[in-house]
Design a protein around this motif. Structure first.
Motif, PDB file in Angstrom:
ATOM      1  N   LEU A 169       3.697 -20.339  -4.295  1.00  0.00           N
ATOM      2  CA  LEU A 169       5.120 -20.084  -4.496  1.00  0.00           C
ATOM      3  C   LEU A 169       5.718 -19.092  -3.515  1.00  0.00           C
ATOM      4  N   LYS A 170       7.160 -18.957  -3.696  1.00  0.00           N
ATOM      5  CA  LYS A 170       7.816 -17.985  -2.937  1.00  0.00           C
ATOM      6  C   LYS A 170       8.089 -16.859  -3.591  1.00  0.00           C
ATOM      7  N   SER A 171       8.210 -15.440  -3.228  1.00  0.00           N
ATOM      8  CA  SER A 171       8.742 -14.462  -3.681  1.00  0.00           C
ATOM      9  C   SER A 171       9.895 -14.695  -4.283  1.00  0.00           C
ATOM     10  N   GLY A 172      10.093 -14.069  -5.569  1.00  0.00           N
ATOM     11  CA  GLY A 172      11.119 -14.304  -6.401  1.00  0.00           C
ATOM     12  C   GLY A 172      11.176 -15.404  -7.223  1.00  0.00           C
ATOM     13  N   GLU A 173      10.128 -16.450  -7.281  1.00  0.00           N
ATOM     14  CA  GLU A 173      10.324 -17.661  -8.164  1.00  0.00           C
ATOM     15  C   GLU A 173       9.325 -17.443  -9.243  1.00  0.00           C
TER      16      GLU A 173
ATOM     17  N   ASN B  93      -5.372 -15.080 -29.408  1.00  0.00           N
ATOM     18  CA  ASN B  93      -4.232 -14.349 -28.617  1.00  0.00           C
ATOM     19  C   ASN B  93      -4.584 -14.588 -27.105  1.00  0.00           C
ATOM     20  N   VAL B  94      -3.672 -14.668 -26.508  1.00  0.00           N
ATOM     21  CA  VAL B  94      -3.814 -14.987 -24.999  1.00  0.00           C
ATOM     22  C   VAL B  94      -3.214 -13.651 -24.378  1.00  0.00           C
ATOM     23  N   ASP B  95      -3.951 -12.850 -23.806  1.00  0.00           N
ATOM     24  CA  ASP B  95      -3.255 -11.723 -23.033  1.00  0.00           C
ATOM     25  C   ASP B  95      -3.089 -12.092 -21.371  1.00  0.00           C
ATOM     26  N   VAL B  96      -1.750 -11.666 -20.816  1.00  0.00           N
ATOM     27  CA  VAL B  96      -1.624 -12.280 -19.358  1.00  0.00           C
ATOM     28  C   VAL B  96      -1.829 -10.830 -18.759  1.00  0.00           C
ATOM     29  N   ARG B  97      -2.613 -10.909 -17.511  1.00  0.00           N
ATOM     30  CA  ARG B  97      -2.773  -9.418 -16.936  1.00  0.00           C
ATOM     31  C   ARG B  97      -2.380  -9.728 -15.507  1.00  0.00           C
ATOM     32  N   ASN B  98      -1.590  -9.009 -14.656  1.00  0.00           N
ATOM     33  CA  ASN B  98      -1.017  -9.126 -13.461  1.00  0.00           C
ATOM     34  C   ASN B  98      -1.993  -8.719 -12.424  1.00  0.00           C
ATOM     35  N   GLN B  99      -1.634  -8.621 -11.049  1.00  0.00           N
ATOM     36  CA  GLN B  99      -2.403  -8.282  -9.860  1.00  0.00           C
ATOM     37  C   GLN B  99      -3.342  -6.844 -10.183  1.00  0.00           C
ATOM     38  N   ASP B 100      -2.521  -6.206 -10.936  1.00  0.00           N
ATOM     39  CA  ASP B 100      -3.052  -4.636 -11.071  1.00  0.00           C
ATOM     40  C   ASP B 100      -3.677  -4.595 -12.387  1.00  0.00           C
TER      41      ASP B 100
ATOM     42  N   ILE C 120       2.650 -20.982 -20.379  1.00  0.00           N
ATOM     43  CA  ILE C 120       2.969 -19.590 -20.332  1.00  0.00           C
ATOM     44  C   ILE C 120       3.783 -19.260 -18.839  1.00  0.00           C
ATOM     45  N   ASN C 121       4.894 -18.848 -19.102  1.00  0.00           N
ATOM     46  CA  ASN C 121       5.679 -18.818 -17.874  1.00  0.00           C
ATOM     47  C   ASN C 121       5.667 -17.358 -17.313  1.00  0.00           C
ATOM     48  N   ILE C 122       5.230 -17.384 -15.916  1.00  0.00           N
ATOM     49  CA  ILE C 122       5.108 -15.820 -15.368  1.00  0.00           C
ATOM     50  C   ILE C 122       6.091 -15.742 -14.219  1.00  0.00           C
ATOM     51  N   GLY C 123       6.649 -14.531 -14.037  1.00  0.00           N
ATOM     52  CA  GLY C 123       7.439 -14.332 -13.127  1.00  0.00           C
ATOM     53  C   GLY C 123       8.869 -13.693 -13.451  1.00  0.00           C
ATOM     54  N   PRO C 124       9.821 -13.448 -12.403  1.00  0.00           N
ATOM     55  CA  PRO C 124       9.719 -13.683 -11.189  1.00  0.00           C
ATOM     56  C   PRO C 124       8.382 -12.878 -10.320  1.00  0.00           C
ATOM     57  N   ILE C 125       7.870 -13.358  -9.329  1.00  0.00           N
ATOM     58  CA  ILE C 125       6.845 -12.952  -8.693  1.00  0.00           C
ATOM     59  C   ILE C 125       7.566 -11.972  -7.480  1.00  0.00           C
TER      60      ILE C 125
ATOM     61  N   ALA D 193      17.062 -10.417  -5.778  1.00  0.00           N
ATOM     62  CA  ALA D 193      17.682 -11.545  -5.390  1.00  0.00           C
ATOM     63  C   ALA D 193      18.683 -11.287  -4.297  1.00  0.00           C
ATOM     64  N   PRO D 194      18.506 -12.143  -3.082  1.00  0.00           N
ATOM     65  CA  PRO D 194      17.802 -13.436  -2.926  1.00  0.00           C
ATOM     66  C   PRO D 194      16.516 -13.088  -2.321  1.00  0.00           C
ATOM     67  N   TYR D 195      15.873 -11.950  -2.474  1.00  0.00           N
ATOM     68  CA  TYR D 195      14.514 -11.382  -2.306  1.00  0.00           C
ATOM     69  C   TYR D 195      14.314 -11.147  -0.468  1.00  0.00           C
ATOM     70  N   TYR D 196      15.555 -11.119   0.076  1.00  0.00           N
ATOM     71  CA  TYR D 196      15.176 -10.760   1.422  1.00  0.00           C
ATOM     72  C   TYR D 196      16.749 -10.329   2.140  1.00  0.00           C
ATOM     73  N   LYS D 197      16.398  -9.442   3.075  1.00  0.00           N
ATOM     74  CA  LYS D 197      17.740  -9.008   3.486  1.00  0.00           C
ATOM     75  C   LYS D 197      17.532  -9.051   5.171  1.00  0.00           C
ATOM     76  N   CYS D 198      18.719  -9.378   5.812  1.00  0.00           N
ATOM     77  CA  CYS D 198      18.737  -9.407   7.267  1.00  0.00           C
ATOM     78  C   CYS D 198      19.263  -8.275   7.838  1.00  0.00           C
ATOM     79  N   SER D 199      18.798  -7.776   8.979  1.00  0.00           N
ATOM     80  CA  SER D 199      19.303  -6.776   9.792  1.00  0.00           C
ATOM     81  C   SER D 199      19.905  -7.494  11.020  1.00  0.00           C
TER      82      SER D 199
END
Length: 564
Positions: A160-164, A180-187, A210-215, A269-275
């Motif tokens: 998936l893409k960042s922000g999705e 019960n289902v516990d959802v744990r993130n990368q940490d 189960i919906n997770i995100g936005p990542i 959002a939009p999860y990026y910035k152009c310089s």
């Protein structure tokens, strides 16, 4: 008949198979630690019993310690198959893969494996509870072992893409009620808990979404864990975990910013910035930056980033609807100079930009064909036009300060920045060109293309090869009236034909329609002759006709092609 017989045989076979599957229900069950034991009392060969267990998401019982051995003995005192068997050229394994760490062989076992005896399967005896290896074909009862709770997902790796956000579908089986289902993130931080509600003894399996995100991470690979555990406080503490790997690509991976611009991941959002480079603007640096003049009739684009040769710079400016900028006045140069400082700062390294001047022989001209005045009023404008090279550019070379840019000259193939000028309005409306001249614009400059026979900035100058009829005041009315009066008088005096002919020969007029009038006080008076009308020297006078050249082609003002 054969087709009918085959159909009956297939129907009988399917019915028998369905009956077999439906009849394979466990006679007794027990829970031990994190497992469930199920006793099946319909005797089967070892491999057939193993298949039944596998089809139920379980396995033939594995006895790895004394406590497990005793739990199985408490479940049944009958002869049963257990999951231990011998693989030729290998060793004794649990279900053909698990290491043997505990055993209860009788004094005569294990016997050496012999193909003719097929003695590679293990039976636990009812009387002693000890193990013996022998032929796999006899039908014995068997015990299937399974996790009290199972949880799985497919696939176990997602992209998936960042922000999705994504929906994760979990397949859960519990022989200990709802979980019960516990959802744990990368940490390993718990971000939510979701509960099942439709699990029962008759229906131990369910699907949970189960919906997770936005990542909100940049490009990386992370893992989410889903841990299923029994509900309530009276249950033994145990759980089962499935791990989902997420391959995250951030928005910058798709290069949303224009070429050679910097993209940075952001948590919003939009999860990026152009310089953007100073010459560009917009969320994706897709737009060029312009500055308008005070009258809002012309805009300028200053670009140091995309260094080009002169021809390419001029092509780019033309694609924008303009030309390389012409520094015709100090006002223009001051405006452009302020934008240079705004975009690139007052001090720094030398910066250079193409401008629209070039040299033909010993003369400098602008790209619209007009002459360049080297002695401008503002001393900032003249630089070092050495006369040896052909194209003009603007540079801070002389003193290193960008608030005093000067003109220099160099070879047209040198790659430097460029400045474009683009008209904001139609500079040819209204047209300033006289006598049917055509107005065209070059950048923000307008020029007139004159008909043959005319010249001047606005085609206001007539050339001798053409009779110029320029009656622009009330004199034309007087002239028309006099001609009409003369015609009427002539018709009434036919009896004086000889005298009229002599008068006509003297003044070289075949008919009054050949008489030419011009609105110019400098034209000559007619010869002394008798005439039925008079002349107003301030407005209209008579001029001897000269041959007229009937040409209507435009005169094209040309200048050297500096892009070649």
């Amino acid at each position: 008949m054969n087709a009918m017989s085959n159909a009956i045989w297939i129907f009988t076979r399917i019915s028998s198979l369905l009956s077999t599957i439906q009849s394979e229900n466990s006679k007794h069950t027990a829970t031990f630690r994190l497992y469930k034991f199920e006793l099946f009392d319909q005797g089967k060969e070892w491999y057939a019993a193993k298949k039944v267990c596998t089809d139920r998401d379980s396995w033939l019982v594995e006895i790895n310690d004394l406590e497990t051995y005793e739990a199985v003995r408490n479940l049944t005192r009958e002869d049963i198959w257990i999951g231990l068997n011998f693989l030729p050229k290998y060793k004794w394994l649990w279900n053909e893969e698990g290491e043997l760490r505990f055993s209860k062989w009788d004094s005569t076992s294990p016997k050496k494996y012999e193909t003719k005896f097929n003695n590679q399967c293990v039976r636990q005896f009812a009387s002693t509870g000890l193990w013996r290896n022998h032929d796999c074909k006899p039908g014995y009862k068997y015990v299937c072992q399974s996790d009290l709770i199972t949880i799985s997902t497919t696939p176990t790796t997602r992209s998936l893409k960042s922000g999705e956000s994504i929906d994760v579908k979990l397949h859960i089986t519990s022989y200990d009620g709802n979980v019960n289902v516990d959802v744990r993130n990368q940490d390993n931080g718990k971000i939510k808990t979701v509960t099942t509600s439709n699990i029962s003894s008759s229906n131990p399996s369910t699907t949970l979404t189960i919906n997770i995100g936005p990542i909100e991470v940049s490009s990386t690979t992370i893992s989410y864990k889903f841990e299923a555990r029994p509900q309530g406080n009276n249950h033994q503490l145990y759980s089962r975990i499935v791990t989902l790997k997420l391959v995250v690509s951030d928005k910058c991976d798709s290069k949303p910013c224009m070429d050679r611009e910097n993209c940075k991941f952001t948590l919003k959002a939009p999860y990026y910035k152009c310089s953007c480079q100073p010459a560009y603007t917009g969320s994706n640096c897709e737009g060029r930056r312009f500055i308008n003049n005070t009258a809002n009739t012309c805009k300028y684009h200053v670009n140091l980033h995309d260094e080009k040769a002169f021809a390419d710079s001029n092509s780019t400016c033309r694609e924008l609807g303009g030309e390389v900028a012409m520094m015709k006045t100090t006002i223009i140069q001051d405006l452009v100079g302020s934008q240079i400082i705004s975009q690139y700062g007052t001090n720094g390294t030398t910066i250079e930009f193409w401008i629209g001047g070039y040299k033909v022989n010993d003369s400098w001209i602008w790209v619209d064909g007009t002459a360049v005045s080297i002695s401008e009023e503002n001393s900032k404008l003249p630089g070092a036009l050495d006369g040896k090279t052909r194209i003009m550019f603007l540079s801070s070379y002389l003193n290193g300060e960008r608030n005093s840019m000067r003109w220099f000259a160099t070879d047209k193939n040198v790659k430097i920045g460029y400045i474009c000028e683009i008209a904001v309005i139609d500079v040819c409306s209204p047209s300033p060109c006289m006598y049917s001249g055509t107005c065209v614009f070059v950048g923000c400059q307008k020029i007139c293309k004159c008909l043959k026979g005319f010249d001047g900035k606005y085609c206001e100058i007539g050339i001798n090869s053409t009779i110029v009829i320029s009656v622009t005041c009330v004199g034309i009315g007087i002239a028309v009236a006099l001609i009409a009066f003369w015609i009427i008088r002539k018709m009434r005096n036919r009896n004086v034909e000889t005298q009229s002919k002599q008068r006509s020969n003297d003044i070289s007029i075949a008919s009054p329609y050949q008489t030419t009038f011009v609105s110019s006080p400098s034209c000559s008076k007619p010869n002394e002759l008798e005439s039925p009308y008079t002349y107003d020297n301030d407005t209209t006078c008579y001029q001897e006709p000269t041959p007229t050249i009937n040409e209507t082609d435009n005169t094209v003002k040309t200048y050297e092609n500096i892009n070649s």
